[in-house]
Design a protein around this motif. Structure first.
Motif, short mmCIF file in Angstrom:
data_model
loop_
_atom_site.label_atom_id
_atom_site.label_comp_id
_atom_site.label_asym_id
_atom_site.label_seq_id
_atom_site.Cartn_x
_atom_site.Cartn_y
_atom_site.Cartn_z
N LEU A 100 0.83 -1.21 0.00
CA LEU A 100 0.00 0.00 0.00
C LEU A 100 0.87 1.25 0.00
CD1 LEU A 100 -2.84 1.33 0.22
CD2 LEU A 100 -2.49 1.28 2.71
N TYR A 101 1.86 1.28 0.88
CA TYR A 101 2.72 2.47 0.94
C TYR A 101 3.56 2.63 -0.33
CZ TYR A 101 1.59 4.30 5.53
OH TYR A 101 0.94 4.89 6.59
N ILE A 102 4.00 1.55 -0.93
CA ILE A 102 4.71 1.68 -2.21
C ILE A 102 3.81 2.36 -3.22
CG2 ILE A 102 5.71 0.44 -4.17
CD1 ILE A 102 6.60 -1.73 -2.11
N ARG A 103 2.56 1.93 -3.31
CA ARG A 103 1.61 2.57 -4.23
C ARG A 103 1.41 4.04 -3.88
NH1 ARG A 103 0.02 -2.82 -3.95
NH2 ARG A 103 -0.95 -3.70 -5.82
N GLY A 104 1.26 4.32 -2.59
CA GLY A 104 1.06 5.69 -2.15
C GLY A 104 2.24 6.59 -2.45
N VAL A 105 3.45 6.10 -2.20
CA VAL A 105 4.65 6.90 -2.47
C VAL A 105 4.82 7.09 -3.97
CG1 VAL A 105 7.16 7.01 -2.22
CG2 VAL A 105 5.75 6.26 -0.29
N ARG A 106 4.55 6.08 -4.76
CA ARG A 106 4.60 6.25 -6.23
C ARG A 106 3.64 7.35 -6.68
NH1 ARG A 106 7.55 2.97 -9.30
NH2 ARG A 106 8.04 0.88 -8.60
N ASP A 124 11.44 19.21 -5.26
CA ASP A 124 12.68 18.94 -5.98
C ASP A 124 13.76 18.54 -4.99
OD1 ASP A 124 13.83 18.76 -8.46
OD2 ASP A 124 14.51 20.84 -8.49
N GLY A 125 14.54 17.57 -5.31
CA GLY A 125 15.60 17.11 -4.43
C GLY A 125 15.08 16.11 -3.42
N LEU A 126 15.96 15.22 -2.99
CA LEU A 126 15.57 14.12 -2.12
C LEU A 126 15.00 14.61 -0.79
CD1 LEU A 126 15.41 11.07 -1.68
CD2 LEU A 126 17.77 11.17 -0.83
N ALA A 127 15.70 15.50 -0.11
CA ALA A 127 15.24 15.97 1.21
C ALA A 127 13.91 16.68 1.10
CB ALA A 127 16.29 16.88 1.84
N GLU A 128 13.75 17.52 0.10
CA GLU A 128 12.48 18.25 -0.07
C GLU A 128 11.34 17.28 -0.37
OE1 GLU A 128 10.43 21.66 -2.89
OE2 GLU A 128 12.62 21.51 -2.87
N ARG A 129 11.61 16.26 -1.20
CA ARG A 129 10.58 15.28 -1.52
C ARG A 129 10.18 14.48 -0.29
NH1 ARG A 129 13.58 12.60 -5.90
NH2 ARG A 129 14.22 14.45 -6.96
N VAL A 130 11.15 14.04 0.49
CA VAL A 130 10.83 13.25 1.69
C VAL A 130 10.06 14.11 2.68
CG1 VAL A 130 11.80 12.08 3.71
CG2 VAL A 130 12.68 11.56 1.43
N ASN A 131 10.49 15.35 2.89
CA ASN A 131 9.75 16.23 3.81
C ASN A 131 8.33 16.46 3.34
OD1 ASN A 131 11.81 16.51 5.71
ND2 ASN A 131 12.72 18.25 4.63
N ALA A 132 8.16 16.66 2.05
CA ALA A 132 6.81 16.85 1.51
C ALA A 132 5.98 15.58 1.67
CB ALA A 132 6.88 17.26 0.03
N LEU A 133 6.58 14.42 1.44
CA LEU A 133 5.87 13.15 1.63
C LEU A 133 5.41 13.00 3.08
CD1 LEU A 133 4.96 10.28 0.84
CD2 LEU A 133 7.32 9.54 1.27
N LEU A 134 6.30 13.26 4.01
CA LEU A 134 5.96 13.09 5.42
C LEU A 134 4.88 14.07 5.87
CD1 LEU A 134 9.50 12.45 6.92
CD2 LEU A 134 7.72 10.77 6.38
N SER A 135 4.76 15.19 5.19
CA SER A 135 3.73 16.18 5.51
C SER A 135 2.43 15.93 4.75
CB SER A 135 4.23 17.59 5.16
OG SER A 135 5.36 17.90 5.93
N SER A 136 2.46 15.00 3.83
CA SER A 136 1.28 14.74 2.99
C SER A 136 0.35 13.74 3.67
CB SER A 136 1.73 14.18 1.63
OG SER A 136 2.14 12.82 1.76
N ALA A 137 -0.79 13.53 3.05
CA ALA A 137 -1.75 12.53 3.55
C ALA A 137 -1.12 11.14 3.57
CB ALA A 137 -3.00 12.53 2.68
N VAL A 138 -0.33 10.81 2.56
CA VAL A 138 0.31 9.50 2.49
C VAL A 138 1.27 9.28 3.65
CG1 VAL A 138 1.80 8.00 1.08
CG2 VAL A 138 0.07 9.42 -0.03
N GLY A 139 1.87 10.34 4.12
CA GLY A 139 2.83 10.23 5.21
C GLY A 139 2.22 10.00 6.57
#
Length: 132
Positions: free
Chosen positions: A71-77, A86-101
Motif C-alpha cells: 500500500l505504501y509503495i503505491r502511495g509513495v509512487r 525537488d531534491g531528495l530531502a524536499e521530496r521526503v519532507n513533503a511526503l511526510l507532511s502529505s496525507a500518504v505520510g
C-alpha cells in the motif's frame, strides 16, 4: 535519507531508527535513486532480512507486513507523480507532511480488523473501504 536506505539494504541501520518516517524515506529513496531495485518485488525480502538482522521476528503478529508495504509503495509512487518537490530531502519532507505520510493513512482504505489481520500481514489484501 540515503544513510537510512543504505542502512536498510546492508542491515546496518540501528533498529531504533527504523521508524514509520524511515520506512517512507527509504521507500521514496528506492523509487527515485535505485532503479536496480523494484520495491514491489524486492522490498519484502529486504525488510524481512533487515528485521531479522536486528533481532526482529517476521511472524503472524510482528515484523514484515505485506499489505502495508505494498500500500505504501503505491502511495509513495502516486505522491511522486503528483509532487512538485525537488531534491531528495524536499521530496521526503513533503511526503511526510502529505496525507500518504500520515500513520493513519492506510485506515482510509481498510478497517483495523482487516488491516491488522494475519492474512493482511502475510499477503496482499485489496482495500475493502475505498480504492487506492
Amino acid at each position: 535519507m540515503r544513510r537510512i536506505g543504505n542502512g536498510l539494504l546492508d542491515c546496518t541501520l540501528p533498529r531504533a531508527e527504523w521508524t514509520h518516517e524511515a520506512h517512507l524515506a527509504a521507500c521514496l529513496w528506492l523509487l527515485t535513486e535505485r532503479p536496480d531495485i523494484l520495491p514491489e518485488r524486492d522490498l519484502p525480502a529486504i525488510i524481512r532480512r533487515y528485521n531479522e538482522s536486528v533481532g526482529g521476528v517476521n511472524d503472524d503478529t510482528q515484523g514484515y507486513h505485506e499489505t502495508l508495504t505494498q500500500l505504501y509503495i503505491r502511495g509513495v509512487r502516486r505522491f511522486l507523480t503528483d509532487s512538485r518537490a525537488d531534491g531528495l530531502a524536499e521530496r521526503v519532507n513533503a511526503l511526510l507532511s502529505s496525507a500518504v505520510g500520515a500513520r493513519e493513512w492506510p485506515l482510509r482504505f481498510y478497517s483495523r480488523e482487516v488491516l491488522f489481520s494475519v492474512a493482511a500481514r502475510r499477503g496482499w489484501i485489496a482495500p475493502e473501504l475505498t480504492p487506492i
